[in-house]
Design a protein around this motif. Structure first.
Motif: not given
Length: 424
Positions: A157-162, A197-204, A283-287, A289-298
């Motif tokens: 799957p490509g870089a914008d895959a869900s 978060i990528s699925f749209g979670a705001a957490l705050f 390495v393919v990163g993060s799938p 969603g409506e919240g982007g393609c975000s992983g978590m930094p740390g």
């Protein structure tokens, strides 16, 4: 008899003088360290030079499993029996125990070199102290067994895959190649946060108060639970442990039993050392969603603790690791992404890294720009460890059928209210 006593007193006096000469003589520091690859051995090499430059000083490295850092270290610190220094990942959660390095180091050098990561160790917006050397800048995301995709004749799957795109593709690859598991994710509240978060979670909420559960968060948890029930996710990684304990799936991936592994950049050294030419890993990163393609930094940082008997020496040892040449060596040998801005700007020559590892590290570096502001905020939030633990416990209960997803999310809200009240 008198003459003999005089000789003994003289000998003792000379010994005491020798031990105290120079101010730092005969002093031992303990550094608690866990390693994903070569972090502890690399620190040992650099600290050997530090010891040579500071006669009489010894740094004892206590290498422990990562679980001990998460579970045992906080107990030791609360009891006043902790080490002088440690490599930690609960950056904000342990801040009450940190030694402020500011009086002993060049604060401007640290501000210029480490920028925003210094905030992750501080107790709040009004805190300007320097507490931690961010030794490993990490980002969460996925690895795939590219050889299995090739054998199955299925396109990656490509870089914008869900997430749905990846679940469908990995199921097809696993079936075609008779591989045990399509997907797995580390049992960690930090790990599941990026996908949520990528699925749209705001957490705050809009006022900045932590809420954890909302429609986006619940939506991803429901999908995650369903995948455990239908065989998409390797069930035992999450369902095989209790409480909030950590479990990864690196060995399953290394053994070729797993198509897709959601973990993070810190695993590169382990993959490089253990997979070799068994298969091609990418390495393919993060799938997305409506919240982007975000992983978590740390990542992890090296901190000193205020309970040490040698605060100036602890600061000196950590500052030694922070110097650009030493930090660059540490980054290269441990195959990590640098948090030191000067080292990042100069580039890192990853000595001994295979072509696959070098490509992986560059791929992880490219993912940093995709990280959501929500993820950065969550990583710096002082109560995030409580939120991570609540996530693991309640999601696991939903996976094993003790609670429905709806019930688990209601319990998570209640847990968070209690945790925040206790934190206040």
């Amino acid at each position: 008899m008198s003459n003999h006593l005089t000789k003994l007193k003289l000998t003792s006096a000379i010994a005491g003088f020798v031990l105290s000469a120079g101010g730092v003589a005969a002093q031992e520091l303990t550094y608690m360290c866990s390693s994903d690859g070569t972090e502890c051995t690399t620190a040992r090499e650099i600290f050997d030079r530090f010891e040579a430059e500071n006669p009489g000083v010894t740094i004892k490295i206590d290498e422990v499993p990562y679980k001990a850092i998460l579970e045992s270290l906080p107990v030791q610190l609360a009891a006043g029996t902790g080490p002088d220094m440690a490599k930690v990942t609960d950056l904000g959660g342990l801040s009450q125990y940190y030694l402020d390095l500011t009086p002993y180091v060049d604060a401007q050098y640290w501000e210029d070199s480490f920028g925003g990561t210094l905030d992750w160790y501080r107790s709040g917006p009004d805190d300007t102290g320097i507490y931690g050397l961010h030794s490993q800048l990490t980002i969460t995301g996925a690895y795939i067994n590219k050889t299995l995709f090739d054998q199955a004749g299925i396109e990656v799957p490509g870089a914008d895959a869900s997430w749905d795109d990846w679940a469908e593709a990995t199921r097809a690859v696993a079936e075609a190649t008779d591989t045990d598991f399509p997907m797995a994710m580390d049992r960690s509240g930090h790990r599941i946060a990026g996908p949520a978060i990528s699925f749209g979670a705001a957490l705050f909420d809009d006022s900045g108060e932590a809420i954890l559960v909302d429609d986006g968060f619940t939506g991803y948890v429901q999908k995650f639970v369903d995948w455990h029930n239908d065989g998409t996710m390797a069930r035992d990684v999450w369902a095989g442990a209790g409480g909030s304990s950590y479990q990864d799936a690196s060995q399953e991936f290394i053994n070729g039993e797993l198509v897709y592994y959601y973990s993070g950049s810190w695993q590169v050294a382990k993959m490089d050392d253990n997979i070799g030419d068994l298969f091609d890993w990418v390495v393919v990163g993060s799938p997305c969603g409506e919240g982007g393609c975000s992983g978590m930094p740390g990542g992890a940082g090296i901190v000193g603790f205020s309970g040490t008997e040698h605060p100036e020496l602890v600061a000196k040892a950590i500052d030694y690791l922070a110097q650009e040449e030493n930090y660059a060596e540490m980054t290269a040998k441990t195959k990590n992404i640098p948090a030191h801005l000067g080292v990042a700007a100069s580039g890192v020559e990853y000595a001994g890294a295979t072509e696959g590892a070098a490509n992986a590290l560059n791929a992880w570096g490219a993912q940093v720009g995709k990280v959501s502001p929500v993820a950065f905020k969550y990583q710096g939030y002082k109560n995030n460890r409580a939120m991570f633990n609540i996530t693991v416990e309640r999601v696991t209960q939903a996976i094993v059928g003790e609670l429905s997803v709806e019930e688990a999310m209601e319990r998570a809200k209640e847990d968070l209210a209690v945790a925040l009240a206790e934190a206040e």
